[in-house]
Write a protein that holds these residues in place. Structure first.
Motif, PDB file in Angstrom:
ATOM      1  N   LYS A 133       0.837  -1.206   0.000  1.00  0.00           N
ATOM      2  CA  LYS A 133       0.000   0.000   0.000  1.00  0.00           C
ATOM      3  C   LYS A 133       0.873   1.257   0.000  1.00  0.00           C
ATOM      4  CE  LYS A 133      -4.006  -1.854   2.444  1.00  0.00           C
ATOM      5  NZ  LYS A 133      -4.799  -1.779   3.689  1.00  0.00           N
ATOM      6  N   ILE A 134       1.924   1.231   0.799  1.00  0.00           N
ATOM      7  CA  ILE A 134       2.837   2.385   0.866  1.00  0.00           C
ATOM      8  C   ILE A 134       3.489   2.603  -0.496  1.00  0.00           C
ATOM      9  CG2 ILE A 134       5.019   3.214   1.840  1.00  0.00           C
ATOM     10  CD1 ILE A 134       4.154   1.835   4.482  1.00  0.00           C
ATOM     11  N   LYS A 150      -3.056  15.041  -1.085  1.00  0.00           N
ATOM     12  CA  LYS A 150      -3.886  13.998  -0.490  1.00  0.00           C
ATOM     13  C   LYS A 150      -3.056  12.722  -0.309  1.00  0.00           C
ATOM     14  CE  LYS A 150      -8.186  11.455  -1.107  1.00  0.00           C
ATOM     15  NZ  LYS A 150      -9.321  11.180  -1.976  1.00  0.00           N
ATOM     16  N   SER A 151      -2.266  12.375  -1.300  1.00  0.00           N
ATOM     17  CA  SER A 151      -1.398  11.193  -1.207  1.00  0.00           C
ATOM     18  C   SER A 151      -0.367  11.362  -0.102  1.00  0.00           C
ATOM     19  CB  SER A 151      -0.683  10.941  -2.536  1.00  0.00           C
ATOM     20  OG  SER A 151      -1.583  10.483  -3.508  1.00  0.00           O
ATOM     21  N   ALA A 152       0.166  12.567   0.050  1.00  0.00           N
ATOM     22  CA  ALA A 152       1.162  12.816   1.096  1.00  0.00           C
ATOM     23  C   ALA A 152       0.550  12.604   2.475  1.00  0.00           C
ATOM     24  CB  ALA A 152       1.716  14.233   0.970  1.00  0.00           C
ATOM     25  N   LEU A 153      -0.678  13.049   2.650  1.00  0.00           N
ATOM     26  CA  LEU A 153      -1.365  12.849   3.929  1.00  0.00           C
ATOM     27  C   LEU A 153      -1.589  11.362   4.187  1.00  0.00           C
ATOM     28  CD1 LEU A 153      -2.668  14.223   6.348  1.00  0.00           C
ATOM     29  CD2 LEU A 153      -4.791  14.327   5.034  1.00  0.00           C
ATOM     30  N   GLU A 154      -2.016  10.646   3.173  1.00  0.00           N
ATOM     31  CA  GLU A 154      -2.245   9.201   3.311  1.00  0.00           C
ATOM     32  C   GLU A 154      -0.932   8.473   3.587  1.00  0.00           C
ATOM     33  OE1 GLU A 154      -4.295   5.742   3.716  1.00  0.00           O
ATOM     34  OE2 GLU A 154      -5.134   7.748   3.561  1.00  0.00           O
ATOM     35  N   LEU A 155       0.142   8.902   2.939  1.00  0.00           N
ATOM     36  CA  LEU A 155       1.457   8.296   3.183  1.00  0.00           C
ATOM     37  C   LEU A 155       1.891   8.468   4.632  1.00  0.00           C
ATOM     38  CD1 LEU A 155       3.558   9.140   0.018  1.00  0.00           C
ATOM     39  CD2 LEU A 155       3.192   6.872   0.988  1.00  0.00           C
ATOM     40  N   SER A 156       1.637   9.632   5.190  1.00  0.00           N
ATOM     41  CA  SER A 156       2.034   9.838   6.581  1.00  0.00           C
ATOM     42  C   SER A 156       1.262   8.899   7.508  1.00  0.00           C
ATOM     43  CB  SER A 156       1.846  11.296   7.003  1.00  0.00           C
ATOM     44  OG  SER A 156       0.486  11.634   7.093  1.00  0.00           O
ATOM     45  N   LYS A 157      -0.005   8.672   7.228  1.00  0.00           N
ATOM     46  CA  LYS A 157      -0.797   7.731   8.030  1.00  0.00           C
ATOM     47  C   LYS A 157      -0.269   6.304   7.876  1.00  0.00           C
ATOM     48  CE  LYS A 157      -5.031  10.437   7.634  1.00  0.00           C
ATOM     49  NZ  LYS A 157      -6.381  10.487   7.056  1.00  0.00           N
TER      50      LYS A 157
END
Length: 58
Positions: free
Chosen positions: A7-8, A36-43
């Motif tokens: 996923k990452i 949006k992808s950057a936020l998801e990546l941090s999660k």
């Protein structure tokens, strides 16, 4: 853990594509997708850290 890594990887590839489109082409919508992808990546990275610590304790 393997699923999380996949996923990452997929999210990073999406981020890279959109960020490149924004930087090189001035595509504003791609910039929104990249953020949006950057936020998801941090999660996902936080989740990876938790799983990694748990795996190292075994």
């Amino acid at each position: 853990m393997k699923d999380l890594f996949e996923k990452i990887t997929a999210e990073f590839e999406a981020f890279q594509k959109d960020a490149t489109a924004q930087i090189e082409g001035g595509n504003k919508a791609a910039g929104t997708r990249a953020r949006k992808s950057a936020l998801e990546l941090s999660k996902l990275m936080k989740d990876f850290r938790k799983v990694s610590v748990e795996e190292s304790k075994k």
